[in-house]
Design a protein around this motif. Sequence first.
Motif, PDB file in Angstrom:
ATOM      1  N   SER A  27     -12.378 -40.275 -78.592  1.00 38.27           N
ATOM      2  CA  SER A  27     -13.184 -40.029 -79.791  1.00 38.27           C
ATOM      3  C   SER A  27     -13.435 -38.552 -80.040  1.00 38.27           C
ATOM      4  CB  SER A  27     -14.525 -40.767 -79.691  1.00 38.27           C
ATOM      5  OG  SER A  27     -15.236 -40.365 -78.528  1.00 38.27           O
ATOM      6  N   SER A  28     -13.240 -37.719 -78.989  1.00 38.97           N
ATOM      7  CA  SER A  28     -13.460 -36.280 -79.182  1.00 38.97           C
ATOM      8  C   SER A  28     -12.339 -35.632 -79.987  1.00 38.97           C
ATOM      9  CB  SER A  28     -13.642 -35.568 -77.840  1.00 38.97           C
ATOM     10  OG  SER A  28     -12.449 -35.567 -77.077  1.00 38.97           O
ATOM     11  N   LEU A  29     -11.216 -36.323 -80.193  1.00 39.10           N
ATOM     12  CA  LEU A  29     -10.197 -35.793 -81.100  1.00 39.10           C
ATOM     13  C   LEU A  29     -10.795 -35.571 -82.484  1.00 39.10           C
ATOM     14  CD1 LEU A  29      -7.203 -38.044 -80.030  1.00 39.10           C
ATOM     15  CD2 LEU A  29      -7.171 -35.537 -80.021  1.00 39.10           C
ATOM     16  N   ALA A  30     -11.494 -36.582 -82.996  1.00 42.15           N
ATOM     17  CA  ALA A  30     -12.144 -36.442 -84.303  1.00 42.15           C
ATOM     18  C   ALA A  30     -13.368 -35.554 -84.209  1.00 42.15           C
ATOM     19  CB  ALA A  30     -12.523 -37.815 -84.842  1.00 42.15           C
ATOM     20  N   GLU A  31     -14.149 -35.726 -83.159  1.00 44.10           N
ATOM     21  CA  GLU A  31     -15.390 -34.954 -83.006  1.00 44.10           C
ATOM     22  C   GLU A  31     -15.123 -33.454 -83.028  1.00 44.10           C
ATOM     23  OE1 GLU A  31     -17.722 -34.025 -79.045  1.00 44.10           O
ATOM     24  OE2 GLU A  31     -18.163 -36.071 -79.703  1.00 44.10           O
ATOM     25  N   ARG A  32     -14.153 -33.036 -82.233  1.00 43.72           N
ATOM     26  CA  ARG A  32     -13.870 -31.602 -82.145  1.00 43.72           C
ATOM     27  C   ARG A  32     -13.016 -31.127 -83.310  1.00 43.72           C
ATOM     28  NH1 ARG A  32     -17.264 -29.347 -78.037  1.00 43.72           N
ATOM     29  NH2 ARG A  32     -18.422 -31.265 -77.749  1.00 43.72           N
ATOM     30  N   GLY A  33     -12.190 -32.005 -83.863  1.00 43.79           N
ATOM     31  CA  GLY A  33     -11.482 -31.644 -85.086  1.00 43.79           C
ATOM     32  C   GLY A  33     -12.449 -31.383 -86.224  1.00 43.79           C
ATOM     33  N   LYS A  34     -13.478 -32.214 -86.326  1.00 39.07           N
ATOM     34  CA  LYS A  34     -14.475 -32.040 -87.390  1.00 39.07           C
ATOM     35  C   LYS A  34     -15.318 -30.787 -87.169  1.00 39.07           C
ATOM     36  CE  LYS A  34     -16.311 -36.209 -87.241  1.00 39.07           C
ATOM     37  NZ  LYS A  34     -17.155 -37.365 -87.629  1.00 39.07           N
ATOM     38  N   ASP A  56     -11.931 -38.791 -89.477  1.00 36.82           N
ATOM     39  CA  ASP A  56     -12.322 -40.002 -88.758  1.00 36.82           C
ATOM     40  C   ASP A  56     -11.238 -41.067 -88.823  1.00 36.82           C
ATOM     41  OD1 ASP A  56     -14.851 -39.271 -87.755  1.00 36.82           O
ATOM     42  OD2 ASP A  56     -15.779 -39.639 -89.704  1.00 36.82           O
ATOM     43  N   GLY A  57     -10.510 -41.098 -89.929  1.00 35.19           N
ATOM     44  CA  GLY A  57      -9.484 -42.107 -90.109  1.00 35.19           C
ATOM     45  C   GLY A  57      -8.176 -41.823 -89.392  1.00 35.19           C
ATOM     46  N   GLN A  58      -8.080 -40.654 -88.732  1.00 36.67           N
ATOM     47  CA  GLN A  58      -6.823 -40.263 -88.086  1.00 36.67           C
ATOM     48  C   GLN A  58      -6.823 -40.482 -86.577  1.00 36.67           C
ATOM     49  OE1 GLN A  58      -4.594 -39.525 -90.433  1.00 36.67           O
ATOM     50  NE2 GLN A  58      -6.367 -39.775 -91.790  1.00 36.67           N
ATOM     51  N   VAL A  59      -7.911 -41.034 -86.023  1.00 37.69           N
ATOM     52  CA  VAL A  59      -8.020 -41.102 -84.563  1.00 37.69           C
ATOM     53  C   VAL A  59      -6.903 -41.934 -83.943  1.00 37.69           C
ATOM     54  CG1 VAL A  59      -9.452 -41.871 -82.630  1.00 37.69           C
ATOM     55  CG2 VAL A  59     -10.509 -40.684 -84.557  1.00 37.69           C
ATOM     56  N   ALA A  60      -6.618 -43.084 -84.512  1.00 40.14           N
ATOM     57  CA  ALA A  60      -5.582 -43.929 -83.920  1.00 40.14           C
ATOM     58  C   ALA A  60      -4.228 -43.230 -83.926  1.00 40.14           C
ATOM     59  CB  ALA A  60      -5.505 -45.256 -84.675  1.00 40.14           C
ATOM     60  N   ALA A  61      -3.896 -42.588 -85.043  1.00 35.52           N
ATOM     61  CA  ALA A  61      -2.616 -41.882 -85.127  1.00 35.52           C
ATOM     62  C   ALA A  61      -2.570 -40.719 -84.137  1.00 35.52           C
ATOM     63  CB  ALA A  61      -2.386 -41.377 -86.544  1.00 35.52           C
ATOM     64  N   MET A  62      -3.687 -39.992 -84.005  1.00 35.55           N
ATOM     65  CA  MET A  62      -3.721 -38.864 -83.083  1.00 35.55           C
ATOM     66  C   MET A  62      -3.700 -39.322 -81.629  1.00 35.55           C
ATOM     67  SD  MET A  62      -3.613 -36.006 -84.776  1.00 35.55           S
ATOM     68  CE  MET A  62      -2.344 -36.931 -85.655  1.00 35.55           C
ATOM     69  N   ARG A  63      -4.314 -40.459 -81.359  1.00 38.51           N
ATOM     70  CA  ARG A  63      -4.240 -41.017 -80.002  1.00 38.51           C
ATOM     71  C   ARG A  63      -2.783 -41.287 -79.624  1.00 38.51           C
ATOM     72  NH1 ARG A  63      -6.070 -46.671 -80.397  1.00 38.51           N
ATOM     73  NH2 ARG A  63      -3.933 -46.767 -81.226  1.00 38.51           N
ATOM     74  N   ASP A  64      -2.045 -41.915 -80.527  1.00 38.56           N
ATOM     75  CA  ASP A  64      -0.646 -42.218 -80.246  1.00 38.56           C
ATOM     76  C   ASP A  64       0.182 -40.941 -80.130  1.00 38.56           C
ATOM     77  OD1 ASP A  64      -1.369 -44.864 -80.351  1.00 38.56           O
ATOM     78  OD2 ASP A  64      -0.578 -45.205 -82.376  1.00 38.56           O
ATOM     79  N   ALA A  81      -6.639 -31.565 -82.233  1.00 39.62           N
ATOM     80  CA  ALA A  81      -7.912 -31.235 -82.880  1.00 39.62           C
ATOM     81  C   ALA A  81      -7.723 -30.076 -83.854  1.00 39.62           C
ATOM     82  CB  ALA A  81      -8.965 -30.887 -81.827  1.00 39.62           C
ATOM     83  N   MET A  82      -6.911 -29.100 -83.449  1.00 34.69           N
ATOM     84  CA  MET A  82      -6.584 -27.982 -84.330  1.00 34.69           C
ATOM     85  C   MET A  82      -5.866 -28.465 -85.587  1.00 34.69           C
ATOM     86  SD  MET A  82      -3.763 -24.969 -83.831  1.00 34.69           S
ATOM     87  CE  MET A  82      -4.241 -24.424 -82.203  1.00 34.69           C
TER      88      MET A  82
END
Length: 412
Positions: A388-395, A20-28, A143-144
């Motif tokens: 938000s699906s970056l975290a959702e599907r990563g989880k 959950d804490g990685q969304v901003a970094a993954m967005r960038d 996500a992987m």
Amino acid sequence: MSPPPAHGAPNGVPQLHWIDGQVAAMRDELLSLSNLNSGSFNTAGVDACAQRLRQLFAPLQAEAESIAVAPYRYTDDRGEWRERPLGHALRLRKRPDAPLRVFLCGHLDTVFGVEHPFQNAHVAGDDRMHGPGVADLKGGLLAMFLALSALEQSPHRERIGWEVLFNPDEEIGSQGSAPLLAEAAGRNHFGLVYEPAYADGGLASERKGSGNFDIVVRGRAAHAGRNPQDGRNAIAAAAALATELHGINGRREGLTLNVGYVHGGGPLNIVPERCVLKFNVRTSRHEDEAWLLDAVQKLVDTAGKAEGYALELRGGFTRPPKPVSAGTARLQQLLSNCGETLGLQLQFRPTGGCCDGNNLAARGLANVDNLGVVGGEIHSDREWMRISSLAERGKLSAALLLKLASGELSWT
């Protein structure tokens, strides 16, 4: 983004909170990846994308290997065989001798070449990103990454070995990377493929198979005014054949044929001596392939009997249909179980599309192939994904791997 810690709590919850804490970094990161053109034939761009991912995954300390793949072979507009070079595949492997081995796959290429006007990704609103490949499939690659990073924080990680393949040519049929997919299918227990989920969050169950075919029609050139009767018009013959091919639709349930490309001719005062016709076929059952080949060959043979004409059929089926095997049904159930713990109600439904999941299933590897981000309007300049699906599907993938590693779930 800071690398994941080496250890985590055994119940897996801290690892999911970490995601959950990685969304901003993954967005960038996704903005950067999507702004890096990696059209299938942009070899430099594909390789640059692979290099960026190699750096991103480096903290996971997997063995990394860049692999050359065979060039893409195709029929040009004059009916001649040609080849185009492709970028490299990137393979990562960790703990290949672990009791449970998982194969994870996603492609580096997109359908947007360097000449396409759709080149830039941008954030639109609080939870949406538009751009080339943001959903198909670069968001899935991240996500992987999140899922594997979470696994590597688990004290039970030694129980699962994993292999990742980033292939350069999925959007053009995976000709070059097909052997790599087959090898991976033979040494892993199940597969996770990171094609985008549907816009409503659903996933694919069974998939249709696909084949691409070319027909080269050769006639005879002549002056269109002085002696047209001596010519044999290849375009006219191809047009008649295209009509016959289109007529195959509706003759067999679930089988469709799309004539998608015709090229021939030149100066209007010359009877055209050559025409190239290309079509795609989608199949629902394995036995459809033999039926279709027989039907098409009969049409080609009949057209080729006309005096002064010669026809050549090329191509074949690249991806067999993907039914829901017992292993895939088991994997779907495990993922549904994990989804419920995350508040996701996963819905699986059939699709006419195909992907590398078809190739893996044909080699006997159970797999689910829509584990990437939630998005839509792929293969268009309106492509989007939900950030938000970056975290959702990563989880979702992480929960599966963590539960299998801890023994809370069992693959067998």
